[in-house]
Scaffold this active site. Structure first.
Site, PDB file in Angstrom:
ATOM      1  N   TRP A 187       0.857  -1.191   0.000  1.00 37.22           N
ATOM      2  CA  TRP A 187       0.000   0.000   0.000  1.00 37.22           C
ATOM      3  C   TRP A 187       0.884   1.228   0.000  1.00 37.22           C
ATOM      4  O   TRP A 187       1.825   1.310   0.797  1.00 37.22           O
ATOM      5  CB  TRP A 187      -0.938   0.046   1.210  1.00 37.22           C
ATOM      6  CG  TRP A 187      -1.653   1.365   1.273  1.00 37.22           C
ATOM      7  CD1 TRP A 187      -2.658   1.790   0.445  1.00 37.22           C
ATOM      8  CD2 TRP A 187      -1.370   2.465   2.148  1.00 37.22           C
ATOM      9  NE1 TRP A 187      -3.019   3.079   0.767  1.00 37.22           N
ATOM     10  CE2 TRP A 187      -2.253   3.511   1.801  1.00 37.22           C
ATOM     11  CE3 TRP A 187      -0.464   2.659   3.194  1.00 37.22           C
ATOM     12  CZ2 TRP A 187      -2.250   4.738   2.460  1.00 37.22           C
ATOM     13  CZ3 TRP A 187      -0.458   3.889   3.857  1.00 37.22           C
ATOM     14  CH2 TRP A 187      -1.347   4.913   3.490  1.00 37.22           C
ATOM     15  N   GLU A 228      -3.030  -2.953  -2.564  1.00 44.90           N
ATOM     16  CA  GLU A 228      -4.177  -2.363  -1.865  1.00 44.90           C
ATOM     17  C   GLU A 228      -4.550  -0.987  -2.408  1.00 44.90           C
ATOM     18  O   GLU A 228      -3.736  -0.066  -2.432  1.00 44.90           O
ATOM     19  CB  GLU A 228      -3.843  -2.250  -0.369  1.00 44.90           C
ATOM     20  CG  GLU A 228      -4.960  -1.657   0.473  1.00 44.90           C
ATOM     21  CD  GLU A 228      -4.596  -1.585   1.955  1.00 44.90           C
ATOM     22  OE1 GLU A 228      -3.425  -1.822   2.310  1.00 44.90           O
ATOM     23  OE2 GLU A 228      -5.504  -1.284   2.761  1.00 44.90           O
ATOM     24  N   LYS A 230      -7.115   2.544  -2.595  1.00 45.09           N
ATOM     25  CA  LYS A 230      -7.729   3.464  -1.636  1.00 45.09           C
ATOM     26  C   LYS A 230      -8.426   4.583  -2.391  1.00 45.09           C
ATOM     27  O   LYS A 230      -7.981   4.989  -3.465  1.00 45.09           O
ATOM     28  CB  LYS A 230      -6.638   4.028  -0.715  1.00 45.09           C
ATOM     29  CG  LYS A 230      -7.161   4.804   0.465  1.00 45.09           C
ATOM     30  CD  LYS A 230      -6.095   4.926   1.545  1.00 45.09           C
ATOM     31  CE  LYS A 230      -6.627   5.765   2.691  1.00 45.09           C
ATOM     32  NZ  LYS A 230      -5.752   5.738   3.856  1.00 45.09           N
ATOM     33  N   ASP A 261      -9.812  -3.095   1.428  1.00 48.19           N
ATOM     34  CA  ASP A 261      -9.853  -2.565   2.791  1.00 48.19           C
ATOM     35  C   ASP A 261     -11.234  -1.939   3.005  1.00 48.19           C
ATOM     36  O   ASP A 261     -11.683  -1.112   2.195  1.00 48.19           O
ATOM     37  CB  ASP A 261      -8.734  -1.523   2.973  1.00 48.19           C
ATOM     38  CG  ASP A 261      -8.655  -0.977   4.390  1.00 48.19           C
ATOM     39  OD1 ASP A 261      -9.687  -0.525   4.924  1.00 48.19           O
ATOM     40  OD2 ASP A 261      -7.555  -0.994   4.981  1.00 48.19           O
ATOM     41  N   HIS A 264     -11.712   1.887   2.549  1.00 46.53           N
ATOM     42  CA  HIS A 264     -11.094   2.571   1.415  1.00 46.53           C
ATOM     43  C   HIS A 264     -12.037   2.886   0.260  1.00 46.53           C
ATOM     44  O   HIS A 264     -11.602   3.048  -0.882  1.00 46.53           O
ATOM     45  CB  HIS A 264      -9.904   1.744   0.899  1.00 46.53           C
ATOM     46  CG  HIS A 264      -8.731   1.787   1.817  1.00 46.53           C
ATOM     47  ND1 HIS A 264      -7.471   1.391   1.455  1.00 46.53           N
ATOM     48  CD2 HIS A 264      -8.612   2.223   3.102  1.00 46.53           C
ATOM     49  CE1 HIS A 264      -6.643   1.545   2.471  1.00 46.53           C
ATOM     50  NE2 HIS A 264      -7.322   2.041   3.481  1.00 46.53           N
ATOM     51  N   HIS A 288      -8.632  -6.336   4.220  1.00 44.96           N
ATOM     52  CA  HIS A 288      -8.251  -5.586   5.402  1.00 44.96           C
ATOM     53  C   HIS A 288      -9.560  -5.242   6.094  1.00 44.96           C
ATOM     54  O   HIS A 288     -10.257  -4.304   5.699  1.00 44.96           O
ATOM     55  CB  HIS A 288      -7.479  -4.314   5.038  1.00 44.96           C
ATOM     56  CG  HIS A 288      -6.007  -4.532   4.943  1.00 44.96           C
ATOM     57  ND1 HIS A 288      -5.097  -3.528   4.793  1.00 44.96           N
ATOM     58  CD2 HIS A 288      -5.280  -5.689   5.022  1.00 44.96           C
ATOM     59  CE1 HIS A 288      -3.876  -4.038   4.761  1.00 44.96           C
ATOM     60  NE2 HIS A 288      -3.965  -5.348   4.891  1.00 44.96           N
ATOM     61  N   ASP A 296     -11.946   7.029   6.566  1.00 42.90           N
ATOM     62  CA  ASP A 296     -11.093   5.854   6.790  1.00 42.90           C
ATOM     63  C   ASP A 296     -10.443   5.951   8.169  1.00 42.90           C
ATOM     64  O   ASP A 296      -9.230   6.055   8.296  1.00 42.90           O
ATOM     65  CB  ASP A 296     -10.033   5.807   5.679  1.00 42.90           C
ATOM     66  CG  ASP A 296      -9.086   4.632   5.828  1.00 42.90           C
ATOM     67  OD1 ASP A 296      -9.547   3.557   6.238  1.00 42.90           O
ATOM     68  OD2 ASP A 296      -7.892   4.793   5.547  1.00 42.90           O
ATOM     69  N   ASP A 298     -10.355   3.847  10.711  1.00 45.89           N
ATOM     70  CA  ASP A 298      -9.751   2.632  11.272  1.00 45.89           C
ATOM     71  C   ASP A 298     -10.126   2.380  12.727  1.00 45.89           C
ATOM     72  O   ASP A 298      -9.262   2.154  13.570  1.00 45.89           O
ATOM     73  CB  ASP A 298      -8.217   2.657  11.092  1.00 45.89           C
ATOM     74  CG  ASP A 298      -7.815   2.575   9.631  1.00 45.89           C
ATOM     75  OD1 ASP A 298      -7.889   1.490   9.068  1.00 45.89           O
ATOM     76  OD2 ASP A 298      -7.445   3.620   9.052  1.00 45.89           O
ATOM     77  N   ASP A 327      -7.127  -4.553  10.035  1.00 40.00           N
ATOM     78  CA  ASP A 327      -6.393  -3.302   9.860  1.00 40.00           C
ATOM     79  C   ASP A 327      -7.135  -2.165  10.554  1.00 40.00           C
ATOM     80  O   ASP A 327      -8.023  -1.559   9.967  1.00 40.00           O
ATOM     81  CB  ASP A 327      -6.208  -3.004   8.362  1.00 40.00           C
ATOM     82  CG  ASP A 327      -5.378  -1.750   8.129  1.00 40.00           C
ATOM     83  OD1 ASP A 327      -4.785  -1.236   9.097  1.00 40.00           O
ATOM     84  OD2 ASP A 327      -5.324  -1.271   6.973  1.00 40.00           O
TER      85      ASP A 327
HETATM   86  C1  RNT Z   1      -3.839   2.614   4.898  1.00 35.34           C
HETATM   87  C2  RNT Z   1      -3.951   1.167   4.551  1.00 35.34           C
HETATM   88  C3  RNT Z   1      -2.824   0.300   5.025  1.00 35.34           C
HETATM   89  C4  RNT Z   1      -2.359   0.621   6.426  1.00 35.34           C
HETATM   90  C5  RNT Z   1      -1.442  -0.418   7.032  1.00 35.34           C
HETATM   91  C6  RNT Z   1      -0.710   0.101   8.219  1.00 35.34           C
HETATM   92  O1  RNT Z   1      -4.970   3.327   4.626  1.00 35.34           O
HETATM   93  O2  RNT Z   1      -5.163   0.671   4.997  1.00 35.34           O
HETATM   94  O3  RNT Z   1      -3.185  -1.024   4.881  1.00 35.34           O
HETATM   95  O4  RNT Z   1      -3.421   0.816   7.301  1.00 35.34           O
HETATM   96  O5  RNT Z   1      -0.629  -0.955   6.086  1.00 35.34           O
HETATM   97 ZN    ZN Z   2      -5.470  -1.422   4.835  1.00 36.76          ZN
END
Ligand code: RNT
Ligand code: ZN
Length: 421
Positions: A187, A228, A230, A261, A264, A288, A296, A298, A327
């Site tokens: 990523w 990955e 986004k 993810d 994302h 993820h 985003d 998390d 994640d």
């Molecule tokens: C960031 C991505 C990525 C990170 C990690 C730490 O938006 O989701 O995967 O969160 O690699």
């Molecule tokens: Zn991620």
């Protein structure tokens, strides 16, 4: 006090109730056992990493909060992971980032090597768990003008290409040493804060860099690549170079995994709906599992509708073809609890999904009997799936139900005092 007898009795009742629907709970537990969940190490230290010249998580992502007891070095992080893993049943893996390397002297990211991860590999070997890996393309001075692999500056691209190539070598060694394939996810945060003029050129550069990174063939039994996408990140709200379309097409062309993810995409867009489409055209994908709140952000993974939908799709589309990674990073709460709660939620969702009489439901769907499909899906929500998960925990000799909470609070209280952070 844990009431083992009651847990077993509740399981027996649940077993009969599911049997009446044609579901074999014994088989469900066997399958659940076979599905690895890769727990991300970066919840343990707020995505800081342990490089001598520390970077920190700038560049598209951000962890907030200063709850006491953050792991300050790899030894502490492994202690914390040990504790969290002792609260979790089933097959676990641990997901590392390159910035979790161990070295007395500063090591440039273009100089990392398997030796910097020897302790991690040894630790995983002793625990008989698999490791996953990620190059760390953020939080670093060589991220110039918000760009890494897609930078217009050749020396910047070269630096990150070398970092990613070395990361693949490390991932391959991890897989080989542990006898368990290591999934390596790329990523990069690259993007523009404001509206760019030449999106095509930036994406062309990212493609060329990735082509170089992936040029060496690796042993597929030891490592697998994933990329990955986004939608946007902090400081690149107008254009992310590695967008969903970019990586979906790229993953198809290169025959690597696509990483989806949960945070994302657009706020109402869900990854659960993307699993079936992806797997029609790709062998495997990486997830993820995360929780976006308005963006985003998390947050810790909850047992919410989308998590249940993700688990249901994993079960229906093929548990062997979906690699499950977590994640999220929340520094405002007890980090061990955050690991345990999120991971147990993932496992609970898988357990509940496996307990669904999917053949019956699919039959009704084929006959366009949507009424029965709807009614039964709703009834399944109140079936005793949690008694099955509790029994699974009992069998694995880990805390049942809320019992892990006090244990984790106690652990952090003790360690936080000695760490002073
Ligand atoms: C960031 C991505 C990525 C990170 C990690 C730490 O938006 O989701 O995967 O969160 O690699
Ligand atoms: Zn991620």
């Amino acid at each position: 006090m844990r009431c083992d007898k009651q847990i077993t009795q509740s399981y027996e009742i649940a077993r009969e109730r599911y049997a009446a629907l044609g579901v074999d709970t014994g088989k469900v537990l066997e399958t659940l056992e076979s599905i690895p969940v890769s727990m991300h190490c970066w919840q343990g230290d707020d995505v800081n990493g342990f490089e001598v010249a520390a970077g920190g998580a700038d560049g598209g992502i951000m962890s907030t909060g200063n709850y006491p007891g953050r792991a300050r070095n790899a030894g502490e992080l492994r202690d914390d992971l040990d504790f969290a893993l002792s609260m979790l049943p089933g097959t676990m893996r641990v997901n590392l980032h390159a910035m979790y390397l161990e070295s007395e002297k500063p090591v440039g990211r273009d100089m990392i090597a398997p030796e910097h991860f020897a302790n991690w590999i040894q630790w995983a070997k002793e625990k008989q768990i698999g490791l996953d890996f990620n190059p760390t393309c953020f939080g670093h001075s060589m991220m110039v003008d918000g760009m890494t692999l897609s930078s217009p500056k050749e020396e910047v691209r070269k630096y990150w290409i070398e970092h990613c190539k070395r990361s693949r070598e490390i991932a391959e060694v991890m897989g080989k040493e542990l006898g368990k394939r290591c999934v390596m996810n790329i990523w990069v945060p690259d993007g523009f804060k404001d509206i760019p003029v030449n999106r095509m050129a930036a994406r062309q550069r990212l493609k060329d860099s990735l082509d170089q990174v992936l040029a060496d063939k690796k042993d597929p039994a030891c490592m697998a690549d994933a990329v990955e996408s986004k939608l946007f990140g902090l400081g690149c709200e107008s254009c992310t170079i590695g967008s969903h379309e970019f990586y979906m097409a790229y993953a198809m062309e290169k025959n690597v995994m696509l990483t989806l993810d949960a945070g994302h995409f657009h706020p109402t867009e869900v990854i659960s709906d993307k699993i079936s489409s992806s797997l029609l055209f790709m062998d495997e994908i990486l997830l993820h599992v995360s929780r976006p709140v308005r963006w985003d952000s998390d947050h810790v993974v909850l047992f919410d509708d989308e998590l249940q939908a993700i688990a249901a799709e994993i079960v229906r589309c093929g548990v062997n073809r979906v690699n499950i990674g977590l994640d999220y990073f929340d520094g405002t709460v007890n980090r061990i609890l955050a690991w345990c709660t999120g991971t147990r939620n993932m496992q609970k969702a898988l357990c509940k999904a496996l307990l669904a009489p999917d053949a019956t439901l699919s039959g009704w769907e084929l006959e366009a009997d949507f009424s029965r499909r709807l009614a039964m899906t709703e009834e399944l929500k109140a079936m005793p799936w949690s008694d099955v998960y509790d029994y699974y925990c009992l069998k694995h000799n880990v805390p049942v139900g809320a019992d892990y909470i006090a244990a984790a609070v106690d652990y952090v209280k003790k360690t936080a005092v000695t760490r002073g952070v």
